[in-house]
Motif scaffolding. Sequence first.
Motif, PDB file in Angstrom:
ATOM      1  N   GLU A   1      -6.945  -2.418  -3.052  1.00 39.80           N
ATOM      2  CA  GLU A   1      -7.506  -2.169  -4.377  1.00 39.80           C
ATOM      3  C   GLU A   1      -7.830  -0.688  -4.557  1.00 39.80           C
ATOM      4  O   GLU A   1      -7.712  -0.138  -5.657  1.00 39.80           O
ATOM      5  N   GLY A   2      -8.220   0.019  -3.460  1.00 42.82           N
ATOM      6  CA  GLY A   2      -8.439   1.462  -3.558  1.00 42.82           C
ATOM      7  C   GLY A   2      -7.137   2.189  -3.872  1.00 42.82           C
ATOM      8  O   GLY A   2      -7.113   3.128  -4.687  1.00 42.82           O
ATOM      9  N   ALA A   3      -6.050   1.789  -3.222  1.00 40.15           N
ATOM     10  CA  ALA A   3      -4.742   2.404  -3.508  1.00 40.15           C
ATOM     11  C   ALA A   3      -4.320   2.119  -4.939  1.00 40.15           C
ATOM     12  O   ALA A   3      -3.726   2.973  -5.615  1.00 40.15           O
ATOM     13  N   GLU A   4      -4.620   0.923  -5.430  1.00 39.81           N
ATOM     14  CA  GLU A   4      -4.303   0.576  -6.818  1.00 39.81           C
ATOM     15  C   GLU A   4      -4.990   1.526  -7.786  1.00 39.81           C
ATOM     16  O   GLU A   4      -4.370   2.042  -8.728  1.00 39.81           O
ATOM     17  N   LYS A   5      -6.253   1.753  -7.594  1.00 39.95           N
ATOM     18  CA  LYS A   5      -7.011   2.601  -8.499  1.00 39.95           C
ATOM     19  C   LYS A   5      -6.446   4.018  -8.520  1.00 39.95           C
ATOM     20  O   LYS A   5      -6.250   4.614  -9.585  1.00 39.95           O
ATOM     21  N   GLY A   6      -6.161   4.574  -7.332  1.00 45.98           N
ATOM     22  CA  GLY A   6      -5.616   5.931  -7.279  1.00 45.98           C
ATOM     23  C   GLY A   6      -4.245   6.012  -7.942  1.00 45.98           C
ATOM     24  O   GLY A   6      -3.937   6.981  -8.654  1.00 45.98           O
ATOM     25  N   TYR A   7      -3.413   5.011  -7.736  1.00 38.94           N
ATOM     26  CA  TYR A   7      -2.073   5.015  -8.306  1.00 38.94           C
ATOM     27  C   TYR A   7      -2.136   4.936  -9.831  1.00 38.94           C
ATOM     28  O   TYR A   7      -1.403   5.636 -10.541  1.00 38.94           O
ATOM     29  N   GLU A   8      -3.026   4.106 -10.343  1.00 39.46           N
ATOM     30  CA  GLU A   8      -3.147   3.963 -11.792  1.00 39.46           C
ATOM     31  C   GLU A   8      -3.623   5.257 -12.435  1.00 39.46           C
ATOM     32  O   GLU A   8      -3.097   5.687 -13.474  1.00 39.46           O
TER      33      GLU A   8
ATOM     34  N   ILE B   1       0.828  -1.222   0.000  1.00 45.27           N
ATOM     35  CA  ILE B   1       0.000   0.000   0.000  1.00 45.27           C
ATOM     36  C   ILE B   1       0.857   1.266   0.000  1.00 45.27           C
ATOM     37  O   ILE B   1       0.591   2.205  -0.784  1.00 45.27           O
ATOM     38  N   PRO B   2       1.950   1.426   0.794  1.00 42.74           N
ATOM     39  CA  PRO B   2       2.774   2.648   0.726  1.00 42.74           C
ATOM     40  C   PRO B   2       3.378   2.873  -0.672  1.00 42.74           C
ATOM     41  O   PRO B   2       3.495   4.006  -1.124  1.00 42.74           O
ATOM     42  N   TRP B   3       3.748   1.795  -1.343  1.00 43.67           N
ATOM     43  CA  TRP B   3       4.286   1.944  -2.711  1.00 43.67           C
ATOM     44  C   TRP B   3       3.229   2.485  -3.658  1.00 43.67           C
ATOM     45  O   TRP B   3       3.512   3.335  -4.512  1.00 43.67           O
ATOM     46  N   LEU B   4       1.967   2.029  -3.478  1.00 44.69           N
ATOM     47  CA  LEU B   4       0.889   2.506  -4.342  1.00 44.69           C
ATOM     48  C   LEU B   4       0.478   3.938  -4.015  1.00 44.69           C
ATOM     49  O   LEU B   4      -0.127   4.634  -4.848  1.00 44.69           O
ATOM     50  N   GLU B   5       0.797   4.424  -2.826  1.00 45.56           N
ATOM     51  CA  GLU B   5       0.411   5.784  -2.433  1.00 45.56           C
ATOM     52  C   GLU B   5       1.511   6.803  -2.699  1.00 45.56           C
ATOM     53  O   GLU B   5       1.335   7.999  -2.458  1.00 45.56           O
ATOM     54  N   ASP B   6       2.673   6.348  -3.226  1.00 46.16           N
ATOM     55  CA  ASP B   6       3.785   7.251  -3.535  1.00 46.16           C
ATOM     56  C   ASP B   6       3.449   8.073  -4.786  1.00 46.16           C
ATOM     57  O   ASP B   6       3.060   7.521  -5.805  1.00 46.16           O
ATOM     58  N   ARG B   7       3.597   9.427  -4.719  1.00 45.98           N
ATOM     59  CA  ARG B   7       3.249  10.316  -5.833  1.00 45.98           C
ATOM     60  C   ARG B   7       4.462  11.149  -6.265  1.00 45.98           C
ATOM     61  O   ARG B   7       4.331  12.290  -6.691  1.00 45.98           O
TER      62      ARG B   7
END
Length: 827
Positions: free
Chosen positions: A307-314, A229-235
């Motif tokens: 899955e929520g973090a996935e969607k935002g990251y994509e 999850i932290p990797w998917l939230e990195d911007r």
Amino acid sequence: MLLLEVISGERLPKPERGKMRVHKINNVNKALDFIASKGVKLVSIGAEEIVDGNAKMTLGMIWTIILRFAIQDISVEETSAKEGLLLWCQRKTAPYKNVNVQNFHISWKDGLAFNALIHRHRPDLIDYDSLRKDDPVTNLNNAFEVAEKHLDIPKMLDAEDIVNTARPDEKAIMTYVSSFYHAFSGAQKAETAANRICKVLAVNQENEQMMEDYEKLASDLLEWIRRTIPWLEDRTQEKTVNDMQAKQEDFRDYRTVHKPPKVQEKCQLEISFNTLQTKLRLSNRPAFMPSEGRMVSDINSAWHTLEGAEKGYEEWILSEIRRLERLEHLAEKFHQKAAIHESWTDGKEAMLTQKDYETSTLSEVKALLRKHEAFESDLAAHQDRVEQIAAIAQELNELDYYDAASVNARCQKICDQWDTLGTLTHNRKDSLERTEKQLESIDELYLEYAKRAAPFNNWMEGAMEDLQDMFIVHNIDEIQGLITAHEQFKATLPEANKEREAIQSIQAEVQKIAQSNGIKLSGANPYTTITPESIDNKWEKAMAMVPQRDKALQGELNKQNSNDTLRATFATQANAVGAYIQAKMEEIGRISIEMNGTLEDQLTHLKEYQQTIMSYMPEINKLEGHHQHIQEALIFDNQYTSYTMEHLRVGWEQLLTTIARTINEVENQILTRDAKGISQEQLYEYRASFNHFDKDRGGALQPEEFKACLISLGYDVENDKTGDGEFNRIMGIVDPNGTGSVTFQAFIDFMSTETTDTDSADQVIASFKILAGDKNFITAEELRRELPPDQAEYCIARMAPYTGPDAAPGALDYMSFSTALYGESDL
């Protein structure tokens, strides 16, 4: 009654103590009634027969008791009695080699099955591997003694009886085997109890393992979600599209490589949890309660967050890629236009500063001027591209492009170079126009030079080609024609030299004008590749070839005069030889037809004639020498004669062949006359008839000519059915190879056969029979005694052994030998 009480463990009615027959019968009936009360049907067994000592009935009753109390209670997997006992034996002996229990008789003859039963339950009592299948008595005795000594099973069977009986008694073996079943039944119950405990423990162990697997799988899955999850939230933003696409590729790998196994693990976790709960419920165990935070609901909640973090990251990756693509598009457009412009300007400064016009011809200067005008148009057209480059660079600066410094430096360099190109273009145009005027006057002189030099050069090349031309002549007239043409060519040389000098004066005028105006000539005439030096060189070569041509023509003239002499010499000799051969051929033809006198006289005359012809051989050899000189001189025609050496050789060979063939015919006629007894008059008649019908004097008769000749001699071969058959028979004799013609020798052989007596196989057999003393066979000793040695050995080597009923040792078959002499045989 006592036996039944011991076996059944029950009390029977009190027996009667009297010793009378009736008392005995009553006691036996009480025993039989007890057996019947246990559900056993007694068929044809009565108390009277038992009391009377009927052995068969007594044994039948004992077997019934054994079957009911020792075997009937045996039960294995819902089978009972005999089938159950057999199945038990098969199960226990299955692992043992050489044991295959299928029944209760022959399957036990080798004793291995008894030993296997004991070893299966008490391996300490039997060394099974030491037993041999081919020693059944030892095997049986070993099993019986061990059972009696250690298992309290009495020895009911005899080893020798079992081995020596083709089919051992089934009831006896089944009774003895049932004793093993009862002896080991306690061990069977312990085994069953152990199996039940193992089954319960196995279920419990499996459930505990499933609980441990669930706990570990749940922990691992939750830990993976916590790390992901932290990797998917990195911007963190990147500078280029490639960097963002690398992140997108990492995310794609996550979706296609890393996540699918975790989805499978999550699914497997739920399946395992449900399966475990079901097993626990079915085995009356309490439900499984995972440790805190590892419930299926906890995992589903963490998965939802993932899955929520996935969607935002994509979504963030896609928006960043679109933003960077716009910037990179502008940068790429700038660099593309700059590269095109730099590629176009590459070498342009060097081109504008070069002074190639100083050494160019007029046409080249005009071409350079037109090329320069085209460049000016191209330069004006590129003005728009330079302005576009500057505008894109300005926009990238306004959008704060990360690499704006390099863009600005490149743009400034392009603008500075553009100003320089404008100045150089103007200066080059002035220089080109000035040089054009200076070269126009020289161009007119070049053109005049080219117009006169080209035809003169062609004339010289043609003259040189003619002077070097190889000539092939065959007679004096042809060489005289070539000499005349050469003299005419030499008469044109003074006028040609004047034209050469005029052409060279034009080139001198060009040099004078160039030097006075300071023009650097390129050294080449734009209208021709013919230089003054090449003209002079070719002229000198052509003048040197004239005397060489004179010498070659004179040499050929001398050669043709010599060849003509050789032709005349050969023709004189060839005409004489040809006439001689033709005359002799005609003379031989007349001699063969008109020969008179005896055959011996004709033969002597022909041989003398042959010697006369052979004496002409030196003339042939002389002609061959003349022909050799003709060939060495490469002379292929001769107008003085129609004869060739090949024709004369063939004619000479035909002449020699004809005289030799004629001599051979006369010699054969002499042999035929002597062998067949034909008179001289008959030979004359045959020769006259043959020559009469040999119209073409070819020495052979065609079929129709031969038929007419036969008719003239009295043979009936007219064109009816019988005549045709007879003529075909005769043709088969005189022309066995089917050549379609009949030679004189074949004709003489036929006529001699038809008109003289000949030997036959019967005559030869009769002669051999006389030598053999009227026997049907002959011996080698008789042949050697009656015949010359060489002829006797000839017959012995070729006669087959005689195999008739009257054959004697060494007998030879003279009959088959004689028959073979007159037929087709290898002899």
